[in-house]
Scaffold this active site. Structure first.
Site, short mmCIF file in Angstrom:
data_model
loop_
_atom_site.label_atom_id
_atom_site.label_comp_id
_atom_site.label_asym_id
_atom_site.label_seq_id
_atom_site.Cartn_x
_atom_site.Cartn_y
_atom_site.Cartn_z
N ASP A 1 -12.85 10.55 -6.12
CA ASP A 1 -12.15 11.50 -6.99
C ASP A 1 -13.11 12.43 -7.73
O ASP A 1 -12.65 13.34 -8.44
CB ASP A 1 -11.30 10.76 -8.03
CG ASP A 1 -10.03 10.17 -7.44
OD1 ASP A 1 -9.53 10.73 -6.45
OD2 ASP A 1 -9.54 9.16 -7.96
N ASP B 1 -7.20 -0.52 -6.83
CA ASP B 1 -7.11 0.74 -7.57
C ASP B 1 -6.18 0.57 -8.77
O ASP B 1 -5.12 -0.05 -8.67
CB ASP B 1 -6.57 1.82 -6.63
CG ASP B 1 -6.70 3.21 -7.21
OD1 ASP B 1 -7.81 3.57 -7.62
OD2 ASP B 1 -5.70 3.95 -7.23
N GLU C 1 -10.89 -1.73 -10.36
CA GLU C 1 -11.09 -0.33 -10.77
C GLU C 1 -10.52 -0.20 -12.19
O GLU C 1 -9.32 -0.06 -12.37
CB GLU C 1 -10.40 0.61 -9.79
CG GLU C 1 -10.69 2.09 -10.04
CD GLU C 1 -9.70 2.72 -11.00
OE1 GLU C 1 -10.07 2.92 -12.19
OE2 GLU C 1 -8.57 3.02 -10.59
#
Length: 506
Positions: free
Chosen positions: A399, A299, A346
């Protein structure tokens, strides 16, 4: 190292284990996880992506855990503990609702059951089981003692931060630490027991999934929480003051998700200190994550090139600055120790040429999100015709809103563009988006289970910057045979699985 998974055309589903059905207030690593693996296999999928599997933290977020190495106690299934005779089946009766995780009720209930199981282990375990526990502790001595002691002290002092513990413990003075290990020996053993059970259950699930041709994609948050055993055990690796408090914190500037940016509040790394020993902490962290999953999504990859540094006194992320990260040196050190890495980068948000250059140098695939594609024009990097093969495409991430909810809420421009591009008037827009991702040139294509089921925005997992997230669960009676059949056919005709798994003629 499973790096071949990154270059084969494959498809998968994003679902955190807490979202699984089950009778104990939250999904876990028990029977329903195995049923889900079977469903993925029937649907022609190859990948099961989760959120981080570590302990949850502030606001129940899996991205604010108390350890970068430990597993989430919340995910330990009770059925294996009952089978071993350590937990009474009668103690599992509860009145939890099937939908949504009520953390305030479920967490203490589940922890009480784990304590009962530990007592049962201490009373009834066979010699071979005790020996297995001891061996596992020895194998994990690089991180387990600090974690177990941290959790024991956290329970003992009941404060929000380790910096509020007695100074001798906060500063890890040798005499105080030795005394604490003696005083809290039983509690330390309990936390080690829970991790042993988590690890054994996860490894069993991973082996079962791999045997079915399903591979686990884990999620590694770039940062750790301030209130974590990592920060307490090695404060020299973070930008902290003499009292152990962060001087600056992590976040991102204003973007698509939040007009004031996101002030995450995590302490930032002291990259110079980490470089001094060859990024050994990162080597061990990634080694541990590769035990827990076949592939890792990192991430906020852009933070390795530069991260958004926010003064700790700032209430929002608006007034920050970009500061240099470790760059390629970190990944070079990790690959030197572990070999080629099966990592997804990401790379969403404000991505500069320098971030692109770092990702290309590592060889890691980047991410594209179809929901982002229609706010611009035909040149958008999120549109399928602009992908390269070394890409992982998502209809939406955890998200994002669900495809159905996104369609309802998107702008007239986005709706008109998406309608023309996807060939839909909004009816079954979720399938149109799943199909577009699958037919793209991207090697890996993933969607959320909510989109397969055609659910609306009520069912989203997280809304960045908001509270009350991470609670969503599904029920098996929502899942009809045609969901797996349709997904399998799309996956097969896009070259992401064999026709025989989709029930198509070969």
């Amino acid at each position: 190292m499973n790096t071949e998974l990154m270059t084969q055309r494959s498809a998968g589903v994003v679902l955190h284990p807490t979202s699984l059905p089950g009778p104990h207030g939250s999904g876990d690593l028990g029977p329903d996880a195995y049923y889900f693996v079977d469903w993925l296999h029937a649907a022609g999928q190859t990948l099961w992506q989760t959120l981080p599997l570590g302990p949850i933290g502030l606001a129940n977020s899996p991205y604010m855990g108390r350890s970068a190495m430990a597993g989430n106690p919340f995910l330990v299934a009770f059925e294996p503990l009952v089978k071993r005779g350590w937990l009474a089946a009668a103690s599992l009766h509860n009145a939890f609702v099937a939908e949504h995780v009520r953390f305030d009720d479920v967490l203490p209930w589940r922890m009480a059951r784990l304590r009962e199981a530990f007592a049962g282990f201490q009373e009834k375990a066979e010699a071979t089981e005790r020996e297995s526990f001891q061996t596992w502790q020895a194998d994990n001595r690089a991180w387990l003692p600090d974690y177990a002691l941290f959790m024991a002290l956290d329970d003992a002092y009941g404060t929000d931060l380790w910096t509020q513990w007695p100074q001798a413990l906060a500063q890890r003075e040798a005499t105080a630490m030795a005394q604490a290990r003696s005083t809290h020996a039983q509690e330390i053993a309990f936390w080690a027991f829970v991790q042993w059970q988590f690890d054994g259950q996860l490894q069993a699930l991973k082996a079962y999934a791999n045997g079915k041709g399903i591979y686990l994609v884990g999620d590694l948050p770039i940062f750790i929480a301030h209130h974590s055993c990592d920060c307490w055990a090695r404060p020299d690796l973070y930008l902290l003051d003499s009292e152990g408090q962060p001087t600056v914190v992590a976040g991102v500037p204003p973007d698509y998700f939040a007009v004031e940016g996101q002030r995450w509040g995590n302490p930032l790394y002291n990259w110079d200190a980490m470089a001094a020993d060859g990024y050994q902490w990162w080597v061990e962290r990634i080694r541990r994550q590769l035990q827990m999953a076949n592939v890792i999504r990192i991430d906020h990859f852009r933070g390795f090139e530069a991260c958004w540094e926010i003064p700790v006194t700032e209430p929002t992320a608006i007034h920050g600055r970009w500061t240099q990260g470790p760059g390629y040196a970190l990944f070079e050190a990790v690959e030197r120790a572990l070999g080629r890495l099966p990592i997804i980068a990401e790379d969403l948000g404000l991505i500069t040429p320098e971030v692109d250059a770092l990702r290309l140098r590592t060889g890691f695939p980047g991410m594209r999100v179809l929901q982002f594609a229609f706010s611009e024009d035909a040149g958008s990097g999120h549109l399928p015709h602009n992908y390269v093969a070394n890409t992982v495409v998502y209809c939406g991430t955890h998200d994002n809103d669900m495809a159905v909810g996104w369609w309802v809420c998107c702008s007239p421009h986005e709706r008109a563009f998406a309608s023309a591009y996807l060939g839909t008037d909004g009816h079954e827009v979720h399938w149109a988006m799943i199909r577009a991702c699958a037919l793209s040139v991207a090697n890996l294509a993933l969607c959320q289970l909510q989109d397969v089921l055609g659910l609306d925005g009520y069912h989203r997992m997280n809304t960045p910057g908001s509270m009350g997230a991470w609670t969503w669960r599904f029920r098996w009676d929502w899942v009809r045979p045609e969901h797996a059949e349709r997904l399998a056919r799309i996956t097969a005709v896009s070259g992401r699985t064999g026709f025989e798994r989709a029930g198509l003629p070969t």
